[in-house]
Design an enzyme around this catalytic site. Sequence first.
Site, PDB file in Angstrom:
ATOM      1  N   ARG A  11      -1.470  12.436  10.024  1.00  0.00           N
ATOM      2  CA  ARG A  11      -0.141  12.745  10.303  1.00  0.00           C
ATOM      3  C   ARG A  11      -0.072  14.296   9.363  1.00  0.00           C
ATOM      4  NH1 ARG A  11       3.901   8.117  11.196  1.00  0.00           N
ATOM      5  NH2 ARG A  11       2.909   7.627  13.325  1.00  0.00           N
ATOM      6  N   SER A  17       8.116   7.184  13.392  1.00  0.00           N
ATOM      7  CA  SER A  17       7.670   5.743  12.741  1.00  0.00           C
ATOM      8  C   SER A  17       8.376   4.730  13.444  1.00  0.00           C
ATOM      9  CB  SER A  17       8.368   5.869  11.228  1.00  0.00           C
ATOM     10  OG  SER A  17       8.501   4.668  10.722  1.00  0.00           O
ATOM     11  N   ASP A  50       0.741  -1.272  -0.144  1.00  0.00           N
ATOM     12  CA  ASP A  50       0.088   0.025  -0.044  1.00  0.00           C
ATOM     13  C   ASP A  50       0.854   1.271   0.195  1.00  0.00           C
ATOM     14  OD1 ASP A  50       0.875  -0.422   2.543  1.00  0.00           O
ATOM     15  OD2 ASP A  50      -0.743  -0.214   3.794  1.00  0.00           O
ATOM     16  N   HIS A  51       2.013   1.202   0.580  1.00  0.00           N
ATOM     17  CA  HIS A  51       2.952   2.328   0.536  1.00  0.00           C
ATOM     18  C   HIS A  51       3.633   2.942  -0.686  1.00  0.00           C
ATOM     19  CE1 HIS A  51       2.146   2.021   4.830  1.00  0.00           C
ATOM     20  NE2 HIS A  51       3.140   2.906   5.025  1.00  0.00           N
ATOM     21  N   ASP A  92       3.919  -0.941  11.450  1.00  0.00           N
ATOM     22  CA  ASP A  92       3.584   0.040  11.029  1.00  0.00           C
ATOM     23  C   ASP A  92       3.122   0.698  12.263  1.00  0.00           C
ATOM     24  OD1 ASP A  92       2.761   1.808   8.490  1.00  0.00           O
ATOM     25  OD2 ASP A  92       1.483   2.190  10.055  1.00  0.00           O
ATOM     26  N   ARG A 117       9.940   2.686  11.708  1.00  0.00           N
ATOM     27  CA  ARG A 117      11.063   1.982  10.577  1.00  0.00           C
ATOM     28  C   ARG A 117      12.329   1.721  11.318  1.00  0.00           C
ATOM     29  NH1 ARG A 117      11.045   7.794   7.935  1.00  0.00           N
ATOM     30  NH2 ARG A 117       8.826   7.099   8.111  1.00  0.00           N
TER      31      ARG A 117
HETATM   32  C1  MIC Z   1       4.015   6.145   8.531  1.00  0.00           C
HETATM   33  O1  MIC Z   1       2.564   6.547   8.425  1.00  0.00           O
HETATM   34  O2  MIC Z   1       4.773   7.319   8.773  1.00  0.00           O
HETATM   35  C2  MIC Z   1       4.291   5.097   7.889  1.00  0.00           C
HETATM   36  C3  MIC Z   1       5.119   5.222   6.787  1.00  0.00           C
HETATM   37  O3  MIC Z   1       3.111   4.006   7.765  1.00  0.00           O
HETATM   38  C4  MIC Z   1       5.401   4.532   9.017  1.00  0.00           C
HETATM   39  C5  MIC Z   1       6.048   3.146   8.726  1.00  0.00           C
HETATM   40  C6  MIC Z   1       7.161   3.518   7.736  1.00  0.00           C
HETATM   41  O4  MIC Z   1       8.076   4.009   7.937  1.00  0.00           O
HETATM   42  O5  MIC Z   1       7.274   2.506   6.768  1.00  0.00           O
HETATM   43  C7  MIC Z   1       4.840   4.161  10.331  1.00  0.00           C
HETATM   44  O6  MIC Z   1       4.030   5.046  10.805  1.00  0.00           O
HETATM   45  O7  MIC Z   1       5.276   3.592  11.123  1.00  0.00           O
HETATM   46 FE1  SF4 Z   2      -0.561   4.494   5.106  1.00  0.00          FE
HETATM   47 FE2  SF4 Z   2       0.951   5.229   7.170  1.00  0.00          FE
HETATM   48 FE3  SF4 Z   2      -0.574   7.061   5.913  1.00  0.00          FE
HETATM   49 FE4  SF4 Z   2      -1.776   4.807   7.147  1.00  0.00          FE
HETATM   50  S1  SF4 Z   2      -0.840   6.729   8.232  1.00  0.00           S
HETATM   51  S2  SF4 Z   2      -2.522   5.693   5.088  1.00  0.00           S
HETATM   52  S3  SF4 Z   2      -0.318   3.472   6.842  1.00  0.00           S
HETATM   53  S4  SF4 Z   2       1.196   6.219   5.400  1.00  0.00           S
END
Ligand code: MIC
Ligand code: SF4
Length: 754
Positions: free
Chosen positions: A448, A643, A95-96, A160, A645
Amino acid sequence: MAFDIDMIKKVYAQMAERVDKAREITGKPLTLSEKILYSHLWDGSPNKAFQRGKDYVDFAPDRIACQDATAQMALLQFMQAGKKTVAVPTTVHCDHLIQAKQGAVQDLKRANETSNEVFDFLESVSNKYGIGFWKPGAGIIHQVVLENYAFPGGMMIGTDSHTVNAGGLGMVAIGVGGADAVDVMAGMAWELKFPKLIGVKLTGELNGWTASKDVILKVAGILTVKGGTGAIVEYFGPGAKNLSCTGKGTICNMGAEIGATTSTFGYDDAMERFLRATDRADIADEANKIRPYLTGDDEVYANPEIYFDQVIEIDLSTLRPHLNGPFTPDLATPVGQLGEKAKKNDWPIKVDWGLIGSCTNSSYEDLSRAASIAQQAVDKKLKPKSDFGINPGSEQIRFTAERDGLLDVFEKLGATIFTNACGPCIGQWDRSDRKGDEKNTIVHSFNRNFSKRADGNPNTHAFVGSPEMVAAIAISGRLDFDPMNDTLLNEDGQEVKLDVPVGLELPPKGFEVDDNGYLAPKEDGSSVEVKVAKDSERLQLLEPFQPIKDSELQGVKLLIKAFGKCTTDHISMAGPWLRYRGHLDNIANNTLIGAVNAFNKKTNFVKNQFTGEYGGVPNVQREYKAKGIKTIVVGDHNYGEGSSREHAAMQPRFLGVAAVLVKSFARIHETNLKKQGMLGLTFANEADYDLIQEDDTFNFVDIADFSENKPLTLEIVHKDGSKDTIKVNHTYNDAQIKWYREGSALNLIKKQNA
Ligand code: MIC
Ligand code: SF4
């Protein structure tokens, strides 16, 4: 029928006995959070009461979910663990890595072309190790999990931070780094400090323009981005029962934005309706048999102040719709007061885009409520003043919404329907209307809104609201529009007012989908070959990290002393770098490039102590590595927030950083460092941060005695030959010290399996 129903039945079969035992041992009625935690102990039945916020506890989660950007590294590590299959049900969701540009069909095609290597890799690894695979376009991980895998009373972890969304269906679901997930995939325990508990009592009923989203926007305003740290937020009260299941998901989802470990709600009729509507009557029937065990005890909810560490009360009947932002999700402003605030702060009033979607708000109910506003624009001849973009949460939602005419309404307003994916929420957005860094405003239903997050532009002011409010604001094109009181001028020059949104909790004709995008793994995947091209720039098989020798910890050089906020984004940026999430050597080229050097306040500009020259952090570090010299990174408070990550730990490790010494760590990042066999240390005396100078050399004089509960001694040798000797703390227990001694937690798993 539900996935993994036998596993769920097994969890339910043990639940009553374990919860009763926990009640006996703790000598008090229990919250739902405690019931789930105590019934998922690695050791089985509870035999001691844990201290909240103090005790480290081993848990046995029921399932795991991974998304494409984090799954690559998690699975590359799991492949080294020497296991035939995953030990608990696991899924991977693509999905990303799908950029939003022209619309679903073209965008998905492009993603499949540009990232096919990564998708193929994830698909074949999933097939080999018994992991369920959700193809690109199947949906956003957390919506797909809510519709297919979440179950009341269950415990899951996910790579995640928004894994917490599954709290909407009564789970304890927690975001972790990939190495944590690998432990559980490999059949080991998962460790967490027993969380504190925040109770949120909801009374009344939502009405008018107020939505579930406004509950969490309000809570974020009260608790701020750090207020939930180390705690589970448990929602209860008559108001909670009045919220839909997906609405509860929205509230839990954004619990990540207040730093909460997770959030949850007790099992109720709304959850039962959702389970039945998503073809999981079997779970609902089982859950009904143990209903009281799937919610908090009555005494707890009657006297919450006795049983929670903190209690907040919100009356839904008087709650007002909010818009939070810009740049931080906790800056909460009731709609109607935003105009004045915007004027004062010089935020652009004109709104360029209204974006509806993300894992937070992309349910059928969300789309139907927003569509009811869009329909009024059509009926009342209002031409939207902003552009509209929609990301449905899953193919099931998209298909059903299309069948029911909801998408058509948005299309009549000129909206672009993007892929069922993260899209603009993670910066996967090729925004055509503005290039460069012009100041502008957007509104969205995401979680976010940090600077640069959606479109890479530091001057995009993003505001977070409910989908219906985003729709209304986008139609008006103004941030100061208050649909409850203001009118709009239509194409005939008449003043019209928008009526309150109406929505459907669930599709009256039921959910429908043609191809949900799911691929079940082979029964026996042992013959599946996982291909990683040698010259690939996207994927690279991992080499085990070598243990750091005590002798290498003498004469350690300073790589960077980071100044101020240093999040996982500063350590390993997302956006264009998402491309290299499966290639450690390549993604290492972004290591710490966002961190501010305390000595010159510049980013990506540090001194090479051997040449005296300045260069980018990754380059200078590679020069040290070539010389076989280990380095140290020094940082401030809450280092590594954001995150999950683990790249933020693996990259420095790969490049030869041995230790990270800071004033304090964010939870997931500290664990990630330990897992990768590095030293994550904190100053015993915070002021010692000021002793560190640009040309310092470090000697870990007593590293040979590295042991639990014993601070280490660090000798700092300055350029002029003078020395300081300081104490540094650590939180490694004996097991974690073994990870360090072996080079990584994974090396230890491999050794145990050999
Ligand atoms: C996000 O919403 O910031 C992400 C991208 O989903 C991250 C995960 C990532 O860095 O791949 C998260 O929230 O953990
Ligand atoms: Fe995707 Fe993270 Fe955004 Fe949710 S908050 S839609 S998991 S990038």
